[in-house]
Each structure stands twice: as structure tokens, then as C-alpha cells.
Design a protein around this motif. Structure first.
Motif, mmCIF file in Angstrom:
data_model
loop_
_atom_site.group_PDB
_atom_site.id
_atom_site.type_symbol
_atom_site.label_atom_id
_atom_site.label_comp_id
_atom_site.label_asym_id
_atom_site.label_seq_id
_atom_site.Cartn_x
_atom_site.Cartn_y
_atom_site.Cartn_z
ATOM 1 N N CYS A 221 -6.989 5.347 -5.367
ATOM 2 C CA CYS A 221 -5.675 5.507 -5.997
ATOM 3 C C CYS A 221 -4.576 5.001 -5.060
ATOM 4 N N ILE A 222 -3.400 4.825 -5.621
ATOM 5 C CA ILE A 222 -2.233 4.389 -4.847
ATOM 6 C C ILE A 222 -1.399 5.625 -4.557
ATOM 7 N N ARG A 223 -1.319 6.003 -3.310
ATOM 8 C CA ARG A 223 -0.616 7.233 -2.944
ATOM 9 C C ARG A 223 0.897 6.983 -2.896
ATOM 10 N N ALA A 224 1.657 8.041 -3.085
ATOM 11 C CA ALA A 224 3.121 7.927 -3.090
ATOM 12 C C ALA A 224 3.719 8.941 -2.127
ATOM 13 N N ARG A 225 4.799 8.525 -1.466
ATOM 14 C CA ARG A 225 5.493 9.390 -0.525
ATOM 15 C C ARG A 225 6.864 9.752 -1.089
ATOM 16 N N LEU B 170 3.675 13.787 0.952
ATOM 17 C CA LEU B 170 2.866 13.010 0.022
ATOM 18 C C LEU B 170 2.912 13.654 -1.359
ATOM 19 N N ARG C 100 1.691 14.780 -4.946
ATOM 20 C CA ARG C 100 0.478 15.146 -5.669
ATOM 21 C C ARG C 100 0.666 14.801 -7.139
ATOM 22 N N ASP D 9 -4.381 15.751 -5.263
ATOM 23 C CA ASP D 9 -4.099 15.050 -4.012
ATOM 24 C C ASP D 9 -5.037 13.853 -3.942
ATOM 25 N N GLN E 161 -6.628 10.015 -3.152
ATOM 26 C CA GLN E 161 -6.899 9.255 -1.943
ATOM 27 C C GLN E 161 -6.868 7.755 -2.271
ATOM 28 N N THR F 119 -0.227 3.760 0.833
ATOM 29 C CA THR F 119 0.780 4.764 0.489
ATOM 30 C C THR F 119 2.124 4.067 0.387
ATOM 31 N N ASP G 278 6.446 4.225 -1.152
ATOM 32 C CA ASP G 278 7.539 5.165 -1.411
ATOM 33 C C ASP G 278 8.494 4.676 -2.493
ATOM 34 N N VAL H 7 4.421 0.539 -6.421
ATOM 35 C CA VAL H 7 3.196 1.080 -7.017
ATOM 36 C C VAL H 7 2.775 0.212 -8.197
#
Length: 298
Positions: free
Chosen positions: A192-196, A202, A204, A217, A219, A223, A225, A230
Motif C-alpha cells: 500500500c501507499i502510506r500517508a503522513r 502516519l 491509518r 495500519d 504497509q 510514504t 504527505d 498518492v
């Protein structure tokens, strides 16, 4: 009162409100050097020091605090008088400052904001986007744009009626290679593409169905922002992305992205413009509110 004196008073109030010369200069649209020179001239003319300044901080002196307490209401009265005069104009002019989430701004940019500017070319809109919620009055904004459930109770809200939801998306190639998640638990085995978040935490992924709310959460190998990043990463097959549906609506329609887990991303609160009650608003403000109400009616 000359224009230069009023500008100096605005500078003092901005620094006192924000607590930083650099941030106040950005807020006023001038250089830090120009702001410092303006304060220096006023302090020299008054014969007092208004601020204690170090390389790391700025604070009001006792004399400065007394000055701000006396001057602040007077400047507000002057601004109100100027706005009252401007409200009598037949053609709206001047600047409107709007604070918004970036995703919200993107949803109304073309149909409301740009349409308004084409209708009233003498109005200037200063649109500031940021992830945190700000006090629009303290920060000097005329209007805020947020989901309706985040509008402060003491503000006047103008619902815009837009349907909104989040969306989990991926490129067709990614799904062909890795398969499709059918339930939220499947996400743990997908890239997955994580976001801040703006506070550096981070994000969820929030999913909900039939009263069951989950926060996953995820992975992944990257990552980011910013939602537009994204979207780019998802289109290039880096992984599953979690974004506002409005940001990827065209990609979904064109087949560049595929939406999954749609039944786990229900509707969100609609967007609303909001503002404090104010006397004698300028013509530009009144015209923009009217345009927003027309937009909401479709």
C-alpha cells in the motif's frame, strides 16, 4: 491616519498575533526586512520598544502589550468602517482570504472559485490550503472551507451539498498482478501507499460498514504527505492508495484506476464554507457567499 501608519499598525498586530517576524511577513505579503524596518520606524517615532527580539523568539514588551491592547480595537473599527464603505460599491472589489483543506479546495476550485473570479474579475482571492484546522478569525481569514462536521459551533455555515467519500484505488495492472482485496483484513497482505499527516503521524486507513469501523495500519514501500502524490503513485502501480474519491474520479472513469472496497468507504460529511458574523461585509464577501449558495443549489 496615513496609509503607511495603518500598515505599521497592521504589522505590529500581526507579529503580536502570530509571534514570529517571518510568519507575520508571509501573512502580510511583505519581506521580513520590510516588516522589521516598518516596526523600527514606528518604535523610533513612539520612543519605545514594542518587542523583545532574539534570534529564536519574539515577545511583546510591557509597553508593547499596552499599545496592542489599545490599538487593536481601534484598527478593527477602522477596518470595519472601510469595509462598510466598500460594501456600497456596485462592483465587488478587494481581497477575500480563504483557508481550506487542499482536498476541499480542489473540489470547489473550478466550479465555485474560478467561476466567481470570471464573474467578478476585480476581486482577488487569496486561497491558503493546509491540513491543520486553524482559527480563521485569529489568522486573519474571511472564510474557511471544511467538512461540515468540523465547522466551529460559533460560525455561520453555508453547506455546499457536495457528495464526498474516500476511495481505495489501484491501477488495473497492479490488481491483475496481485489480486483484489475483498475485505479490510486483506490489506495486510498487499503493498500500500502510506500517508503522513501534517502532525507527522502516519495515517491509518479508516474503513466502515454496517456500523463496524476499522483503522488499518497499512504497509508499503513509500510514504507520502500529499494526496496528489498518492494518486500518481497508485496510477504507476506502486500499490493501493487511499484518497478522496473526488481526486481520482476522472482516473476511475477513464480506467486508469480501479476502486476497491467501495462498500467500506461510506459517504462523508459534506463541505461547508463558514465565517463569523460580521457587520457591513464588503461587496466582494457578500457576492462570494451568494455565489456559494447558488453553487449549492446546483
Amino acid at each position: 491616519m496615513t496609509r503607511s501608519v495603518l500598515a505599521e499598525l497592521d504589522a505590529v498586530l500581526a507579529i503580536a498575533r502570530i509571534g514570529s517576524f517571518r510568519a507575520a511577513a508571509l501573512d502580510l505579503g511583505i519581506s521580513t526586512t520590510a516588516l522589521s524596518n516598518s516596526i523600527g520606524k514606528l518604535e523610533q517615532r513612539l520612543g519605545i520598544r514594542l518587542f523583545n527580539r532574539t534570534t529564536r523568539s519574539v515577545s511583546l514588551t510591557d509597553a508593547g502589550r499596552t499599545f496592542v491592547e489599545r490599538v487593536g480595537p481601534a484598527v478593527t473599527d477602522i477596518r470595519d468602517a472601510m469595509q462598510a464603505a466598500q460594501s456600497l460599491q456596485e462592483v465587488p472589489t478587494g481581497t477575500l482570504r480563504i483557508n481550506a483543506f487542499a482536498t476541499a479546495a480542489r473540489e470547489v476550485m473550478e466550479p465555485l472559485i474560478l467561476s466567481f473570479l470570471q464573474r467578478y474579475p476585480q476581486v482577488h482571492i487569496d486561497l491558503v490550503t493546509e491540513g491543520r484546522i486553524v482559527d480563521i478569525v485569529a489568522a486573519g481569514f474571511d472564510l474557511g472551507l471544511r467538512p461540515a462536521d468540523l465547522v466551529p459551533a460559533d460560525m455561520i455555515a453555508v453547506p455546499l451539498g457536495l457528495k464526498r467519500s474516500n476511495a481505495v484505488v489501484a491501477s488495473p495492472e497492479f490488481l491483475r498482478t496481485h489480486g483484489t482485496p475483498n475485505v479490510p483484513a486483506d490489506l495486510y497482505r498487499f503493498r500500500c501507499i502510506r500517508a503522513r499527516l501534517p502532525n507527522n503521524a502516519l495515517f491509518r486507513w479508516k474503513l466502515e460498514r454496517d456500523g463496524e469501523a476499522l483503522q488499518i495500519d497499512v504497509q508499503g514501500s513509500i510514504t507520502l504527505d500529499e494526496s496528489s502524490l498518492v494518486r500518481i503513485a497508485a496510477r504507476n502501480g506502486i500499490g493501493l492508495g487511499y484518497v478522496m474519491e473526488a481526486d481520482v474520479r476522472d482516473d476511475i472513469a477513464a480506467g486508469r484506476l480501479v476502486r476497491v472496497l467501495e462498500d467500506w468507504t461510506p459517504s462523508l460529511a459534506p463541505l461547508a464554507l463558514y465565517y463569523p458574523g460580521r457587520k457591513n461585509p464588503p461587496a466582494a464577501f457578500t457576492a462570494f457567499i451568494q455565489a456559494a449558495r447558488e453553487f449549492a443549489r446546483g
